[in-house]
Design a protein around this motif. Structure first.
Motif, PDB file in Angstrom:
ATOM      1  N   LYS A   4      69.543  19.805  51.837  1.00  0.00           N
ATOM      2  CA  LYS A   4      69.121  19.665  53.224  1.00  0.00           C
ATOM      3  C   LYS A   4      67.611  19.478  53.186  1.00  0.00           C
ATOM      4  O   LYS A   4      66.887  20.315  52.655  1.00  0.00           O
ATOM      5  CB  LYS A   4      69.495  20.901  54.040  1.00  0.00           C
ATOM      6  CG  LYS A   4      69.224  20.728  55.518  1.00  0.00           C
ATOM      7  CD  LYS A   4      69.641  21.948  56.316  1.00  0.00           C
ATOM      8  CE  LYS A   4      71.124  21.857  56.590  1.00  0.00           C
ATOM      9  NZ  LYS A   4      71.558  22.801  57.616  1.00  0.00           N
ATOM     10  N   PHE A   6      64.109  18.674  55.356  1.00  0.00           N
ATOM     11  CA  PHE A   6      63.482  18.723  56.675  1.00  0.00           C
ATOM     12  C   PHE A   6      62.237  17.831  56.661  1.00  0.00           C
ATOM     13  O   PHE A   6      61.453  17.873  55.715  1.00  0.00           O
ATOM     14  CB  PHE A   6      63.079  20.153  57.031  1.00  0.00           C
ATOM     15  CG  PHE A   6      64.256  21.059  57.226  1.00  0.00           C
ATOM     16  CD1 PHE A   6      64.768  21.285  58.493  1.00  0.00           C
ATOM     17  CD2 PHE A   6      64.864  21.679  56.150  1.00  0.00           C
ATOM     18  CE1 PHE A   6      65.863  22.110  58.680  1.00  0.00           C
ATOM     19  CE2 PHE A   6      65.959  22.513  56.322  1.00  0.00           C
ATOM     20  CZ  PHE A   6      66.461  22.730  57.597  1.00  0.00           C
ATOM     21  N   ALA A  23      70.006  10.122  52.248  1.00  0.00           N
ATOM     22  CA  ALA A  23      71.204  10.338  53.071  1.00  0.00           C
ATOM     23  C   ALA A  23      72.401   9.626  52.448  1.00  0.00           C
ATOM     24  O   ALA A  23      73.516  10.160  52.468  1.00  0.00           O
ATOM     25  CB  ALA A  23      70.966   9.854  54.497  1.00  0.00           C
ATOM     26  N   GLU A  28      71.446  15.782  53.496  1.00  0.00           N
ATOM     27  CA  GLU A  28      71.334  15.865  54.956  1.00  0.00           C
ATOM     28  C   GLU A  28      69.855  15.893  55.307  1.00  0.00           C
ATOM     29  O   GLU A  28      69.125  16.765  54.865  1.00  0.00           O
ATOM     30  CB  GLU A  28      72.023  17.130  55.471  1.00  0.00           C
ATOM     31  CG  GLU A  28      72.000  17.262  56.966  1.00  0.00           C
ATOM     32  CD  GLU A  28      72.737  18.501  57.441  1.00  0.00           C
ATOM     33  OE1 GLU A  28      72.744  18.726  58.644  1.00  0.00           O
ATOM     34  OE2 GLU A  28      73.279  19.243  56.612  1.00  0.00           O
ATOM     35  N   VAL A  30      67.107  16.392  58.121  1.00  0.00           N
ATOM     36  CA  VAL A  30      66.916  16.989  59.437  1.00  0.00           C
ATOM     37  C   VAL A  30      65.539  16.559  59.936  1.00  0.00           C
ATOM     38  O   VAL A  30      64.517  16.866  59.310  1.00  0.00           O
ATOM     39  CB  VAL A  30      67.008  18.525  59.383  1.00  0.00           C
ATOM     40  CG1 VAL A  30      66.809  19.130  60.767  1.00  0.00           C
ATOM     41  CG2 VAL A  30      68.352  18.953  58.785  1.00  0.00           C
ATOM     42  N   CYS A  32      62.527  16.800  62.566  1.00  0.00           N
ATOM     43  CA  CYS A  32      62.000  17.866  63.425  1.00  0.00           C
ATOM     44  C   CYS A  32      60.837  17.365  64.278  1.00  0.00           C
ATOM     45  O   CYS A  32      60.126  16.437  63.898  1.00  0.00           O
ATOM     46  CB  CYS A  32      61.506  19.030  62.563  1.00  0.00           C
ATOM     47  SG  CYS A  32      62.773  19.746  61.501  1.00  0.00           S
ATOM     48  N   PRO A  37      64.365  21.325  64.844  1.00  0.00           N
ATOM     49  CA  PRO A  37      65.288  20.227  64.537  1.00  0.00           C
ATOM     50  C   PRO A  37      65.706  19.482  65.798  1.00  0.00           C
ATOM     51  O   PRO A  37      66.037  20.095  66.809  1.00  0.00           O
ATOM     52  CB  PRO A  37      66.492  20.937  63.922  1.00  0.00           C
ATOM     53  CG  PRO A  37      65.993  22.266  63.502  1.00  0.00           C
ATOM     54  CD  PRO A  37      64.873  22.620  64.438  1.00  0.00           C
ATOM     55  N   VAL A  40      69.707  14.592  63.034  1.00  0.00           N
ATOM     56  CA  VAL A  40      70.168  14.677  61.654  1.00  0.00           C
ATOM     57  C   VAL A  40      70.556  13.287  61.189  1.00  0.00           C
ATOM     58  O   VAL A  40      71.241  12.548  61.893  1.00  0.00           O
ATOM     59  CB  VAL A  40      71.372  15.639  61.534  1.00  0.00           C
ATOM     60  CG1 VAL A  40      71.893  15.668  60.112  1.00  0.00           C
ATOM     61  CG2 VAL A  40      70.997  17.036  61.993  1.00  0.00           C
ATOM     62  N   THR A  42      72.596  11.424  58.316  1.00  0.00           N
ATOM     63  CA  THR A  42      73.588  11.606  57.260  1.00  0.00           C
ATOM     64  C   THR A  42      74.277  10.273  56.993  1.00  0.00           C
ATOM     65  O   THR A  42      74.236   9.367  57.819  1.00  0.00           O
ATOM     66  CB  THR A  42      74.665  12.640  57.647  1.00  0.00           C
ATOM     67  OG1 THR A  42      75.331  12.198  58.828  1.00  0.00           O
ATOM     68  CG2 THR A  42      74.060  14.014  57.882  1.00  0.00           C
TER      69      THR A  42
END
Length: 84
Positions: A4, A6, A23, A28, A30, A32, A37, A40, A42
């Motif tokens: 994940k 960010f 991705a 994943e 994220v 922000c 967040p 997303v 993906t």
């Protein structure tokens, strides 16, 4: 192993192609705004047949219930219609 990741909006904009590649390998991403967040990124689920009809059916799932309705993105723009 999927990760994940960010990224704030300016970083995501600068590294967009790299984040898309991440991705695609099932990480994943994220996105922000001010540390919160908001989106997303993906990879899409694998399509069984990989046909255009499968893709269009998947895209139709995310459409508003009312075909005349469009999403409201007013929170992304200021009173002059410029991005915030």
């Amino acid at each position: 192993m999927a990760m994940k990741i960010f990224a704030d909006i300016p970083e995501a904009a600068e590294r967009f192609e790299e984040l898309v590649d991440l991705a695609r390998r099932n990480d994943e991403i994220v996105i922000c705004r001010a540390g919160q967040p908001i989106a997303v990124l993906t990879a899409p689920p694998k399509l069984s047949q990989g046909t255009m009809d499968d893709f269009l059916a998947l895209a139709a799932e995310s459409r508003p219930a009312n075909a005349d309705q469009t999403p409201n993105h007013d929170d992304l723009y200021d009173e002059n219609g410029l991005p915030k």
